[in-house]
Design a protein around this motif. Structure first.
Motif, short mmCIF file in Angstrom:
data_model
loop_
_atom_site.label_atom_id
_atom_site.label_comp_id
_atom_site.label_asym_id
_atom_site.label_seq_id
_atom_site.Cartn_x
_atom_site.Cartn_y
_atom_site.Cartn_z
N LYS A 1 3.26 15.90 0.01
CA LYS A 1 2.78 16.12 1.38
C LYS A 1 3.15 15.01 2.35
O LYS A 1 2.88 15.11 3.55
N GLY A 2 3.77 13.93 1.84
CA GLY A 2 4.17 12.84 2.73
C GLY A 2 3.00 11.99 3.19
O GLY A 2 3.06 11.35 4.24
N THR A 3 1.95 11.93 2.38
CA THR A 3 0.77 11.14 2.72
C THR A 3 0.96 9.69 2.30
O THR A 3 1.37 9.41 1.17
N SER A 4 0.66 8.76 3.21
CA SER A 4 0.74 7.33 2.88
C SER A 4 -0.50 6.93 2.08
O SER A 4 -1.63 7.20 2.49
N THR A 5 -0.29 6.27 0.94
CA THR A 5 -1.41 5.89 0.08
C THR A 5 -1.65 4.39 0.03
O THR A 5 -2.73 3.95 -0.36
N LYS A 6 -0.66 3.59 0.45
CA LYS A 6 -0.82 2.13 0.38
C LYS A 6 0.22 1.45 1.26
O LYS A 6 1.37 1.90 1.35
N THR A 7 -0.18 0.38 1.94
CA THR A 7 0.74 -0.46 2.71
C THR A 7 0.63 -1.90 2.23
O THR A 7 -0.47 -2.46 2.19
N LEU A 8 1.78 -2.48 1.86
CA LEU A 8 1.83 -3.87 1.43
C LEU A 8 2.46 -4.69 2.55
O LEU A 8 3.57 -4.39 2.98
N GLU A 9 1.76 -5.70 3.03
CA GLU A 9 2.25 -6.52 4.14
C GLU A 9 2.70 -7.86 3.60
O GLU A 9 1.89 -8.67 3.14
N LEU A 10 4.04 -8.12 3.65
CA LEU A 10 4.57 -9.35 3.08
C LEU A 10 4.74 -10.46 4.11
O LEU A 10 4.83 -11.63 3.74
N GLY A 11 4.80 -10.13 5.38
CA GLY A 11 4.94 -11.16 6.41
C GLY A 11 6.02 -10.79 7.40
O GLY A 11 6.51 -9.66 7.43
N LYS A 12 6.43 -11.76 8.23
CA LYS A 12 7.47 -11.53 9.21
C LYS A 12 8.83 -11.69 8.55
O LYS A 12 9.17 -12.76 8.06
N GLY A 13 9.60 -10.64 8.56
CA GLY A 13 10.91 -10.65 7.92
C GLY A 13 11.27 -9.28 7.39
O GLY A 13 10.45 -8.37 7.37
N TRP A 14 12.52 -9.13 6.98
CA TRP A 14 13.00 -7.85 6.49
C TRP A 14 12.76 -7.71 4.99
O TRP A 14 12.90 -8.67 4.23
N VAL A 15 12.42 -6.50 4.58
CA VAL A 15 12.36 -6.15 3.16
C VAL A 15 13.53 -5.21 2.89
O VAL A 15 13.48 -4.03 3.23
N GLU A 16 14.59 -5.74 2.30
CA GLU A 16 15.84 -4.98 2.18
C GLU A 16 16.03 -4.28 0.84
O GLU A 16 16.86 -3.37 0.73
N HIS A 17 15.32 -4.71 -0.20
CA HIS A 17 15.53 -4.14 -1.52
C HIS A 17 14.18 -3.91 -2.21
O HIS A 17 13.34 -4.81 -2.25
N ILE A 18 14.00 -2.70 -2.75
CA ILE A 18 12.82 -2.38 -3.54
C ILE A 18 13.27 -1.52 -4.71
O ILE A 18 14.23 -0.76 -4.60
N LYS A 19 12.59 -1.64 -5.86
CA LYS A 19 13.00 -0.87 -7.03
C LYS A 19 11.86 -0.73 -8.02
O LYS A 19 11.28 -1.72 -8.46
N TRP A 20 11.52 0.52 -8.39
CA TRP A 20 10.54 0.76 -9.44
C TRP A 20 11.13 0.41 -10.80
O TRP A 20 12.33 0.63 -11.04
#
Length: 357
Positions: free
Chosen positions: A96-115
């Motif tokens: 359904k495209g529902t957001s379940t969690k937001t992680l805030e790392l700070g000011k800057g880009w998050v360019e890579h994520i991987k499960w």
């Protein structure tokens, strides 16, 4: 568009459906066992399409302030993560495209994520640090500061994470909080891929070369002579061949026997501009390649790195990413103009049944 004219799907690629994002489509992938196709554009638009028909299921705008940079779909396909220029990582429910969690790392880009392969951990690159969160969004582990911005990450198994930055590749045990191995080489590494067994590490370098290590022997070697940076690398599922970009042709190195040292690579030549993405099928020796000229080709490879084209199609603009359906019966591509195209992949017959397979 220069270098190649638009053409109809050929060979084993057949027209299926197409759609349009509002901006440059940058990430894509199959979710819910291939029932849903997810696309994200650079402006932060997120789209979910029905896999077979292409019907729009849901759409969300502006999910990351400043723009979307990365997406990773959980192994079970039920959830996925996105990251952006706002320093946030969002976890979403696929159906359904529902957001379940937001992680805030700070000011800057998050360019890579991987499960991780088992879906228990999510690795996140934030400038010179790498964070690992559990599947509930709690921080589990954090790396020490790397010598430079982390350019690539890859899981070698469910507990071991590899990171690449200037001059080194490091393997971390994120469960026991220790470094398992560090591979050093003086140069700027721009891309990284691991063989399926985690033993071979291949990295594209700023100096237009591919550097690789065998972890089991500590041997390293280098393939040079590329006209450009090999930013796109892909191993087949057996770890026998490594496909690389860096020019308008796909260069394929075979790790069979004593290779690739001292061997001549295979070269796949149909694109007219540099390779922009590569993806192997989930089974077999099928490779898909996309180019800046808007063309997509599928190839059947042999273990020595030689190959033949088995399908081709025109995606309309620079191909930013390609993705095989989980059962390899369809191939999807997204492009710089927001174009989304899915082709069925099968032997051409006079009568084509509906759906995949």
């Amino acid at each position: 568009m220069s270098g190649i004219e638009a053409f109809s799907p050929k060979g084993m690629l057949h027209e299926c459906w197409s759609a349009q994002a509002n901006d440059y489509a940058i990430v894509c992938g199959w979710a819910l066992q291939g029932k849903t196709f997810l696309v994200g554009d650079v402006a932060g638009g997120l789209y979910a399409f029905e896999g077979i028909s292409g019907k729009l299921i849901w759409q969300i705008k502006d999910i990351h302030k400043g723009g979307l940079l990365a997406m990773s779909i959980h192994p079970n396909g039920k959830t996925f993560a996105t990251a952006g220029q706002d320093g946030h990582v969002n976890i979403w429910e696929s159906q359904k495209g529902t957001s379940t969690k937001t992680l805030e790392l700070g000011k800057g880009w998050v360019e890579h994520i991987k499960w991780s392969p088992d879906g228990k951990f999510l690795a996140v690159v934030f400038t010179k640090y790498v964070y690992v969160f559990d599947d509930k969004g709690q921080e589990h582990w954090r790396s020490e500061e790397h010598p430079s911005t982390v350019s690539a990450i890859a899981w070698s198994n469910s507990n071991e994470l590899a990171t690449a930055c200037y001059g080194q590749v490091t393997f971390f045990d994120v469960v026991n909080d220790k470094i398992n191995q560090k591979l050093e080489w003086r140069g700027s590494l721009v891309s990284m891929v691991l063989s399926p067994d985690g033993d071979i590490v291949a990295c594209g370098s700023q100096d237009n070369s591919v550097h690789f290590w065998r972890r089991s022997t500590d041997q390293d070697s280098e393939m040079t002579g590329y006209p450009g940076k090999p930013s796109h690398l892909a191993f087949d599922q057996t770890g026998t061949v490594l496909a690389t970009g860096g020019s308008d042709r796909v260069t394929v190195w075979s790790f069979q026997g004593d290779g690739p040292e001292g061997t001549v690579p295979g070269e796949l030549m149909l694109h007219t501009e540099p390779i922009s993405c590569l993806a192997f099928s989930h089974s077999g020796m099928l490779l898909a390649s996309g180019s800046r000229d808007g063309s997509v080709f599928s190839w059947f490879l042999q273990k020595d790195g030689q190959g033949d084209p088995v399908g081709g199609a025109f995606a309309g603009d620079l191909v930013s990413q390609i993705a095989w359906h989980p059962d390899d019966t369809a191939l999807a591509a997204i492009n710089a103009n927001g174009g989304i195209t899915v082709w069925e992949f099968k032997v051409r017959t006079k009568t084509s049944p509906q759906g995949f397979g």
